[in-house]
Design a protein around this motif. Structure first.
Motif, PDB file in Angstrom:
ATOM      1  N   LEU D 119       1.000  -1.271   0.119  1.00 43.67           N
ATOM      2  CA  LEU D 119       0.122   0.113  -0.165  1.00 43.67           C
ATOM      3  C   LEU D 119       0.940   1.229  -0.004  1.00 43.67           C
ATOM      4  O   LEU D 119       1.133   1.871   0.983  1.00 43.67           O
ATOM      5  N   VAL D 142      -0.627  -6.771   4.465  1.00 41.27           N
ATOM      6  CA  VAL D 142      -0.323  -5.485   3.628  1.00 41.27           C
ATOM      7  C   VAL D 142       0.963  -4.635   4.339  1.00 41.27           C
ATOM      8  O   VAL D 142       1.187  -5.045   5.557  1.00 41.27           O
ATOM      9  N   MET D 144       2.338  -1.112   4.441  1.00 41.33           N
ATOM     10  CA  MET D 144       1.925   0.312   4.294  1.00 41.33           C
ATOM     11  C   MET D 144       3.348   1.140   4.122  1.00 41.33           C
ATOM     12  O   MET D 144       4.098   1.118   4.986  1.00 41.33           O
ATOM     13  N   HIS D 146       3.666   4.733   3.672  1.00 38.15           N
ATOM     14  CA  HIS D 146       3.188   6.242   3.613  1.00 38.15           C
ATOM     15  C   HIS D 146       4.127   7.068   2.923  1.00 38.15           C
ATOM     16  O   HIS D 146       4.985   7.448   3.217  1.00 38.15           O
ATOM     17  N   VAL D 147       3.339   7.739   1.749  1.00 39.20           N
ATOM     18  CA  VAL D 147       4.452   8.807   1.128  1.00 39.20           C
ATOM     19  C   VAL D 147       3.903  10.025   1.336  1.00 39.20           C
ATOM     20  O   VAL D 147       2.575  10.465   0.885  1.00 39.20           O
ATOM     21  N   ASP D 161      13.564  10.978   4.917  1.00 34.31           N
ATOM     22  CA  ASP D 161      13.929  10.021   6.009  1.00 34.31           C
ATOM     23  C   ASP D 161      12.796   8.872   6.610  1.00 34.31           C
ATOM     24  O   ASP D 161      12.956   7.701   6.382  1.00 34.31           O
ATOM     25  N   TYR D 162      11.853   9.659   6.357  1.00 34.74           N
ATOM     26  CA  TYR D 162      10.362   8.621   6.776  1.00 34.74           C
ATOM     27  C   TYR D 162      10.304   7.708   5.680  1.00 34.74           C
ATOM     28  O   TYR D 162       9.945   6.371   6.181  1.00 34.74           O
ATOM     29  N   GLY D 165      13.147   5.216   5.826  1.00 34.26           N
ATOM     30  CA  GLY D 165      13.040   4.313   6.869  1.00 34.26           C
ATOM     31  C   GLY D 165      12.045   3.349   6.585  1.00 34.26           C
ATOM     32  O   GLY D 165      11.994   1.874   6.888  1.00 34.26           O
ATOM     33  N   GLN D 166      10.732   3.603   6.010  1.00 33.91           N
ATOM     34  CA  GLN D 166       9.681   2.718   5.616  1.00 33.91           C
ATOM     35  C   GLN D 166      10.220   1.502   4.900  1.00 33.91           C
ATOM     36  O   GLN D 166       9.864   0.384   4.966  1.00 33.91           O
ATOM     37  N   ARG D 169      12.973  -0.469   6.554  1.00 34.87           N
ATOM     38  CA  ARG D 169      12.505  -1.515   7.797  1.00 34.87           C
ATOM     39  C   ARG D 169      11.310  -1.959   7.780  1.00 34.87           C
ATOM     40  O   ARG D 169      10.953  -3.111   8.328  1.00 34.87           O
ATOM     41  N   GLU D 170      10.523  -1.705   6.812  1.00 36.05           N
ATOM     42  CA  GLU D 170       9.286  -2.456   6.564  1.00 36.05           C
ATOM     43  C   GLU D 170       9.003  -3.269   4.835  1.00 36.05           C
ATOM     44  O   GLU D 170       8.809  -4.497   5.050  1.00 36.05           O
TER      45      GLU D 170
END
Ligand SMILES: Nc1ncnc2c1ncn2[C@@H]1O[C@H](COP(=O)(O)OP(=O)(O)O)[C@@H](O)[C@H]1O
Ligand SMILES: Nc1ncnc2c1ncn2[C@@H]1O[C@H](COP(=O)(O)OP(=O)(O)O)[C@@H](O)[C@H]1O
Ligand code: SF4
Ligand code: SF4
Ligand code: SF4
Lengths: 442, 290, 397, 426
Positions: D119, D142, D144, D146-147, D161-162, D165-166, D169-170
């Motif tokens: 997503l 799922v 996620m 987030h952009v 960075d956000y 990072g996602q 790490r995810e």
């Protein structure tokens, strides 16, 4: 005489305007749009030509001095008689079509009663006609469908009540027959009709009959040569003209408004099923436009539904609304719901005129949104289309424009409904001027 | 035995039904349909009510419950009010005991409901802002085509090549229709096109609540066989088999349902307060009945 | 049919309701102007629904003012010229208010990321109101503390700095803690109100409940808390009677608010609304936030862990269905009315998922659509009425 | 003329073949032990998905194809039957409908179920709901991503960075778990280098619209040109080959001063050069195109061809900063730009491509595009002085494509440009 014709085939009405080579308006014609677009265009054009001939005739009469001070009276009688003749002609054909319908054998046991009801109604309509068309009686619809329809329905109601066939069935005859009546041309033509009208008027023994008739014949004989014709309007794609003779109604309305009021910057046109907000430059060229989307809420037809609901003529709506002192706030809803909304408000205890005032404002609010979308209201603004004939609509517009844009001159011409046709006719004139050198070379 | 009346005040017409319920079940004693046609609603209601009372030979004071529905909650002399879809469902069940769904098409609105074997509404949908799936739409088109309302259905069923109606708007469609006439499309094909487009909207309402089995069309347009046929077609092309029916008294479904619920409510209330209502249950109340 | 008229309420309660109605009707933000005029250099910052940490605005020395559209009280003249017919109503009235100067009392605006319409509206404000502070608060949809949490804190700090530039106040941790405390008090009072209403909906009519929450968007939080307390005290003694209505839960109205007439219509059609998401921004966090630790962490935790679900928040753990069911049971709801604004993509796309969860538990539900300026309530009355009929007629049959 | 047609066919055939292969691979994914990831077009992480040997499915593309194949009406009806509102995005409804009708893809072969839903929602909130809905249907995990939105007109270090990072790490761990493949940064760099090569050619193609006459239609034609780049082929040799072929063909047309090729053959003389904002309509795509081509209207630049990246504004995937460049890509797509950026971009197109006017096709489905478009229109008129036009339709809901209405507006619009061009004649 060389003439240039513009035809605006609207969703509700079809308008025609005739110009001379100098761009002066010679005549106008209007009829209600109907399923046969060719006929609608033809009828409007015929009406406009008739209008031209009448202008010529009037001039001729004035020049001749034949009638002296009696001219105006004679003129009034003659035009009224001419309209009456037209009406009676239509009525004949309505009668014929109704009889045809009865003869088709769908009506079983009711055939005989319906037939005598029909005879009764047609006789009534005939008898009432001269009064309807007596000079000085204005404020009725321009269209046969409306005038005869109202009379027919009223008579049918009485006959049904008095034990005749059911109301629906009688009115059904009219509904079925009016379509073919509208979709065939008048048959009789201008000259015989005028001649019959003339006989009607002179049977009383006014003036010098023979001399008058001679003048009449001369005026009728005037040759009108259409050099070029341009069509526009909702139905323009179906007009029987080549593509280069068709212009978008946006351009025509913009130009037409500019011609009528040369300082026009913003044009609002509200017709039966569409609303247009147009911005034009100083030469009348469109710089921006917006139209309502696929929903007809808030267009002229909305008022049509209300008039239907109240069983009054369109022209009576505005004046009634003008009597309001306390406007009801209405969020304009679906056009089809207009009648129900009206009834609801009545049930809730609001006064007729207050509801009407609210409805008019609701329509104008939608138009304001389109105007804002197209770039706002600039000075001067010209309001065109059939709804501009409605005084309550124009009042609501003035009020809203003042509230939102301050002091702006708002132009409303009495023949604003012809704006698109005037623009089209002017395009016809300009095109032919522009085209001529090319033709010579070729 | 309980004698009740249902009054359905619509946008286009007032419908009244008188129902008798007792040991032998429910019996419809009489109905009346009166188009409003620019009259005041109160006068039409009065007239319709009187007509049907006279017809079945019942006096007002013999009624145990007068139930209104539709816009009838403004009638001051009602006993109680039930909402439109509640009553149409109940009426549909009465007219067609197999029905588990109903599609009600009135002058301005269309509604679809699904209910159980007691007439309890399980799910419903109705149209709101836009009149493109309504009776008024058909009326306008019929007027344009010069066809009487009661011929519309028969003609539509004769269509061979239905013309597709593109627009959604009921008002703009009038112009579409003019276009069609000028292109020489036959009246049946036009009507069926219109019916198909309305049916599409109705079907999407009905599908939205997953109707299945037998579905009764109620409301004014149930009289329009063309629309009923178009709707049946539309609902057939889905996966679930839907048996679309109509009934000659379909237009009265709301009024009948209201009267039946009136009886239901009356009995419930009577059970709660037997002493107060006992007179209503005494035999003589039946005197006028047949 | 026009909205039914509310009878007059006597006494102090009547005065309070009248005051709340006046606040509601005040599109010119007189209350805000008044507040600003009572101090030096006071600033007010408007925010749009739903998840806005008002504490940050408060701590930066500004009055947080909720912007909820114009309901049915303004004629939309220009707003419609910015939006096509297939976009919800709220942004039209917000733009209308903005361009006619009715938001002039506000010095800045916060747009939380709840949907594309609000998102784009933030950009429109940037283009239209060039001299105002406009902040788009990009709420995290990733709920990992190290990722979303960090990003959110940074975003809130940007917001604090932006408002700080307006007010000249720097948001210190202790100021922010004090704000959290003030809002904790308010949250507690709102919880009491919510509980009172679901317990005794006849005492707290939906209309008054709505007006009360709405008032909190226009006056300082401390005043609002006092208002809530006094109201609860008064209605407890008002002797209002219970009617034969069904208890329903309403969902979908977290952003664009239904008009008052619609709220009355629901009750008239036989429904007591015992739980809803009206004015959700006033109570989107259902518990007190930590008043002692790092206040930014506390706020982040508030949103990421304790905020109520809505269609605008990613349902990470796939619990929104069960949450709704639990809620319905908690308030003894007999059914759920999904009531979303027309063309509201988040709310409308959420419905089928919630409906499925209810169906599994045999909880009745129905769906209505409205817009803030809906003027005709017949259809709504009929739909709500049919729903109530169904629950009522068959309740013990 | 005939050589030209065959040349045109070369790139088109290539694309057809690529698509067919891809759907074929999808149809046999489960059999071949391949795992499938569903994700969205704007800001997609294609290189990363390919990196792990996963197969991407893009539901938007399926919806679009369903529209073109005339299936969307049926699918939308199915979704509405399942309780979806008439008001909401029809891409979602088309997808849900297709799923319920058996999930047959555009080539007639079945689509595999997802093993994971990525997503990554760039520029559209509806994406979020869409995958929540799919999660209900497929009951699969799922991830996620987030952009954040470019609210202040730039990508800030915090935003970057956000996202990084996602991804780190995810997303990557989830892909590793799913595929059993380890993340290999060197390999990703190589992929990104391939992406950048094809990106150069795409930009060249899009910018050929500056030529007069334009050899391409940058909207109707443009949607084909962006296909491989915006979908599952970025970073592959196939994409490089496709864009090479395409570039050669257009080069040829440029040399001959030819206009675009339409479905009805070569376009006539170029009369109106337009910049278009918004997506096209798919259900009546050809008819719609014809309304332009028959009047000599050519779209020289469009914003829609930027929903999968603003390459023409300089962005290239950068092998030196693999995750950072993916993050920048995610956040840089057109619908993730704020309003002032969108207006500025369109303004520069109007000027750079010497357009006679600009046109907005507002689609009912898409709030992300449509909300506020009328303000864009007004701003652009003000800034460029060139006439703006506005039409409304939908992506895949045929109920919202009113041909007569659109034709009327377009004709009026073209005539208006013409009238303004010639000025007032006596
Ligand atoms: N005499 C009149 N008085 C008031 N309103 C009128 C009158 N005649 C026409 N109208 C209004 O004008 C509308 C038709 O406008 P028109 O410009 O002829 O439409 P179109 O160009 O679409 O055919 C009608 O629906 C009606 O509301
Ligand atoms: N014989 C008929 N054939 C077809 N339609 C009919 C017929 N009689 C009535 N109708 C339609 O029924 C509608 C009225 O239906 P009704 O259910 O009574 O509506 P409402 O409850 O809204 O008043 C009218 O608008 C008309 O279109
Ligand atoms: S709301 Fe009424 S006017 Fe508008 S599209 Fe529907 S039927 Fe037409
Ligand atoms: S009503 Fe819905 S779509 Fe509209 S602004 Fe609010 S959340 Fe967004
Ligand atoms: S709202 Fe727009 S961007 Fe989002 S899924 Fe729908 S069409 Fe795509």
């Amino acid at each position: 005489m060389n003439v240039f014709v513009g035809i605006d085939l609207g969703s509700t009405t079809t308008k025609a305007v005739v110009l001379d080579a100098d761009g002066a308006i010679l005549g106008r014609g209007i009829t209600n749009s109907r399923s046969n677009y060719d006929i609608a265009a033809q009828v409007a054009k015929d009406e406009a030509f008739t209008n031209v001939r009448f202008t010529v005739l009037r001039n001729t009469l004035e020049e001749s001095g034949l009638l002296g001070g009696g001219l105006d009276e004679f003129w009034g009688l003659l035009t009224a008689a001419f309209e009456l003749e037209g009406y009676l002609g239509h009525l004949d054909r309505l009668d014929v079509h109704c009889r045809d319908e009865l003869g088709r054998g769908h009506h079983g046991d009711l055939t005989l009663p319906l037939s005598s009801a029909l005879a009764n109604i047609v006789k009534r309509l005939r008898d009432e006609a001269p009064d309807l068309f007596s000079p000085g009686r204005r404020a009725r619809s321009d269209f046969f469908r409306d005038i005869a329809g109202a009379g027919f329905v009223n008579a049918a109601g009485e006959i049904a009540k008095a034990g005749g066939p059911p109301f629906d069935r009688i009115v059904g005859l009219f509904d079925k027959s009016i379509i073919p009546v509208e979709n065939e041309s008048d048959g009789r033509g201008f000259a015989p009709r005028l001649s019959a009208a003339f006989s009607r008027v002179t049977s009383g023994g006014t003036g010098d009959k023979a001399a008058l008739r001679q003048l009449l014949n001369r005026a009728m004989g005037a040759e009108l040569q259409t050099i070029r014709l341009v069509g526009t309007g909702y139905g323009r794609a179906r007009l029987p003209f080549p593509k280069d003779q068709i212009r978008s109604e946006i351009l025509c309305h913009g130009l037409g408004a500019h011609l009528m009021f040369p300082n026009t910057a913003t044009v609002l046109d509200i017709g039966g099923q569409d609303t247009k907000a147009i911005q034009v430059d100083r030469a009348g060229v469109v710089t921006n436009f917006q139209m309502n989307d696929r929903c007809a809420a808030g267009c002229g037809r909305y008022l049509g539904y209300i008039a239907d609901e109240m069983n009054i003529g369109l022209h009576e709506l505005g004046p009634l609304a003008m009597q309001s002192h306390r406007r009801v706030k209405i969020n304009s809803t679906c056009t089809v719901f207009a009648g129900a909304e009206f009834r609801d408000r009545l049930a809730a205890g609001d006064a007729r005129e207050d509801i009407l005032a609210g409805l008019h404002r609701a329509i104008m609010l939608r138009a304001m949104a389109l105007l804002a979308r197209s770039g706002g209201v600039r000075n001067e603004m010209t309001f065109t289309g059939g709804v501009a004939k409605n005084p309550a609509a124009t009042a609501a517009l003035r009020e809203l424009v003042r509230e939102n844009y301050g002091d702006v001159t708002i132009n409303i011409a009495p023949d604003s409904i012809f704006t698109g046709a005037i623009g089209a006719a002017t395009f016809a004139l300009r095109d032919s001027v522009a085209a001529r050198p090319v033709q010579e070379v070729a | 035995m309980t004698l009740t009346a249902g009054i359905d005040v619509g946008a286009g017409a007032v419908k009244v039904a008188i129902v008798e319920t007792g040991y032998c079940g429910e019996r419809l004693r009489g109905v009346c349909f009166e188009r409003i046609r620019r009259r005041t609603v109160e006068s039409v209601v009065d007239q319709a009510f009187e007509t049907v009372l006279n017809e079945v030979g019942v006096r007002r004071d013999q009624l145990d419950y007068i139930a209104t529905t539709g816009e009838g909650d403004t009638i001051p002399w009602r006993t109680g009010h039930f909402y439109g879809m509640t009553t149409h469902a109940r009426g549909a069940l009465f007219l067609e005991p197999k029905a588990r769904g109903a599609v009600d098409v009135g002058a301005l609105h269309a509604r679809a409901m699904r209910f159980d074997e007691r007439g309890r509404v399980l799910e419903y949908r109705m149209t709101s802002q836009c009149a493109s799936g309504s009776g008024q739409f058909v009326e306008n088109i019929a007027r344009y085509l010069g066809v009487a309302l009661d011929e519309v259905g028969t003609l539509s069923r004769k269509a061979e090549k239905p013309e597709k109606v593109s627009g959604i708007c009921a008002v703009l469609a009038e112009t579409d229709v003019i276009n069609m006439v000028s292109r020489g499309i036959s009246t049946p094909n036009i009507l069926r096109g219109i019916h198909d487009s309305i049916a599409m909207r109705l079907a999407s309402l009905a599908r939205g609540i997953k109707v299945s089995g037998t579905v009764l069309v109620t409301g004014g347009l149930s009289l329009d066989a063309g629309l009923v046929a178009a709707l049946a077609d539309r609902l057939r092309d889905g996966a679930a088999v839907v048996d679309v029916r109509t009934h000659e008294l379909s237009v009265h479904a709301g009024a009948i349902g209201a009267a039946l619920f009136g009886a239901f409510r009356h009995e419930k209330l009577a059970a709660k307060q037997p002493s107060q209502n006992s007179t209503t249950f005494s035999e003589p109340a039946n005197a006028g009945g047949g | 049919m026009s909205a039914p008229v509310q009878e007059k309420i006597p006494g102090r309660l009547g005065e309070m309701v009248a005051k709340m109605e006046a606040l509601y009707a005040d599109l010119d933000l007189a209350a805000v102007r008044d507040w600003k005029s009572r101090g030096q250099n006071r600033r007010a910052v408007g925010f749009l629904p739903v998840y806005v940490p008002r504490e940050v605005i408060h701590a930066a020395g500004a009055l947080p003012v909720g912007i909820m559209g114009g309901a049915d009280r303004i004629e939309i003249v220009r707003g419609d010229s910015y939006f096509q017919s297939y976009i919800c109503h709220l942004p039209r009235s917000v733009i209308e208010l903005a361009v006619v100067g009715k938001l002039d009392a506000l010095d800045g605006f916060v747009f939380p990321s709840i949907c594309d319409v609000i998102r784009n509206l933030s950009g429109m404000f940037k283009l239209l109101l060039k001299d105002k502070f406009v902040h788009y608060l990009d709420l995290p949809q990733n709920f990992d503390r190290r990722l979303g949490g960090r990003f959110y804190i940074q975003d809130m700090q940007h917001l604090a700095q932006g408002i700080g530039r307006l007010t000249g106040v720097e948001v210190t941790d202790s100021a922010l803690r004090a704000s959290i405390k003030a809002f904790n008090h308010n949250r507690a009072a709102v919880r009491r109100l919510v509980a009172a209403r679901s317990d005794r909906p006849w005492e707290v009519p939906t209309l008054e409940y709505f007006l009360l929450l709405r008032a909190g968007y226009l006056i300082p939080v401390e005043e609002h808390t006092a208002l809530l307390d006094e109201y609860l005290e008064l209605v407890g003694r008002s002797g209002r009677h219970m009617m034969d209505n069904v208890r329903v839960v309403v969902r979908g109205a977290f952003c664009e608010q239904p008009p008052l007439g619609l709220l009355r219509t629901l009750e008239r059609a036989g429904c007591y609304v015992v739980d809803d998401d009206f004015v959700l921004g006033a109570h989107f966090i259902e518990r007190d936030l930590d008043e002692r630790g790092d206040p930014w962490e506390a706020l982040a935790e508030g949103f990421m862990e304790y905020s109520v679900p809505s269609a605008s928040k990613y349902d990470e753990h796939r619990t929104k269905g069960s949450e709704l069911v639990r809620r319905v049971r908690d308030v003894r709801g007999e059914g759920v009315i999904f009531m979303a604004p027309s063309f509201c993509d988040p709310a409308l796309l959420d419905q089928p998922m919630l409906a499925a969860a209810l169906e599994k538990e045999h909880i009745a539900h129905t769906a209505l659509k409205y817009s803030e300026d809906t003027g005709q309530f017949q259809v709504i009355r009929e739909q709500a009425g049919t729903f109530a009929d169904g629950l009522k007629l068959w309740s013990n049959a | 003329m005939s050589t030209q047609t065959t040349e045109k066919d070369a790139s088109m055939l290539k694309q057809k073949e690529m698509i067919a292969d891809h759907f074929h691979a999808l149809a046999h994914a489960k059999k071949n032990g391949k795992k499938v990831v569903y994700t969205f077009v704007p800001g997609n992480l294609t290189e990363l998905i390919n990196h792990f040997g996963l197969l991407p499915v893009l539901p938007e593309i399926n919806a679009l194809q369903s529209g073109m194949r005339g299936k969307s009406a049926e699918y939308i009806a199915i979704a509405e039957k399942a309780g979806h509102s008439e008001d909401v995005c029809t891409y979602v409804k088309t997808d849900i409908g297709m799923l319920k009708a058996g999930n047959i893809g555009p080539t007639g072969e079945p689509l595999p179920k997802p093993d994971l839903l990525l997503l990554s929602y760039t520029g559209c909130f509806t994406f979020l709901k869409w995958f929540e809905l799919l999660r209900e249907e497929y009951d699969c995990p799922v991830v996620m991503l987030h952009v954040p939105y470019q609210a202040d007109g730039a990508i800030t270090p915090e935003m970057r960075d956000y996202v990084v990072g996602q991804i780190r790490r995810e997303v990557i761990p989830a892909f590793e778990r799913l595929s059993g493949v380890k993340y290999d940064e060197a390999k990703l760099r190589a992929q990104l280098a391939l992406s950048a090569r094809a990106e150069d050619d795409l930009v060249w193609v899009l910018e050929s619209g500056k030529h007069r006459p334009s050899p391409i239609d940058a909207w109707f034609g443009g949607v084909y040109y962006i296909g491989p780049m915006f979908t599952s082929f970025r970073g592959t040799q196939d994409a490089i080959d496709y864009y090479r072929l395409l570039r050669e063909e257009i080069q040829e047309r440029l040399a001959q001063n030819l206009g675009p090729v339409t479905p009805d053959g070569p376009a006539g003389a170029e009369r109106y050069r337009l910049v278009v904002e918004g997506p096209p309509n798919w259900t009546s795509f050809r008819e719609f195109w014809r309304m332009f081509s028959s009047e000599g209207a050519v779209v020289v630049a469009s914003s829609y061809t930027k929903v999968g990246g603003l390459y023409d504004r300089g962005f290239r995937h950068n092998p030196d900063d693999p995750l950072g460049t993916l993050a920048d890509y995610c956040m840089g797509c057109y619908t993730n730009l704020n309003f002032p950026q969108r207006v500025a971009l369109l303004e520069s197109y109007i000027n750079d491509y010497a357009a006679d006017g600009f046109l907005i096709n507002s689609v009912k489905s898409c709030n992300s595009f449509s909300a506020g478009q009328l303000l864009i229109l007004r701003e652009l008129e003000k800034r460029t002085g060139r006439p703006g036009g506005f039409i409304e339709s939908d992506l895949v809901d045929p109920r919202y494509f009113s041909a007569a209405n659109i034709k009327n507006r377009l004709e009026s619009y073209f005539q208006m440009i013409e009238a303004r061009r010639t000025g007032a004649r006596p």
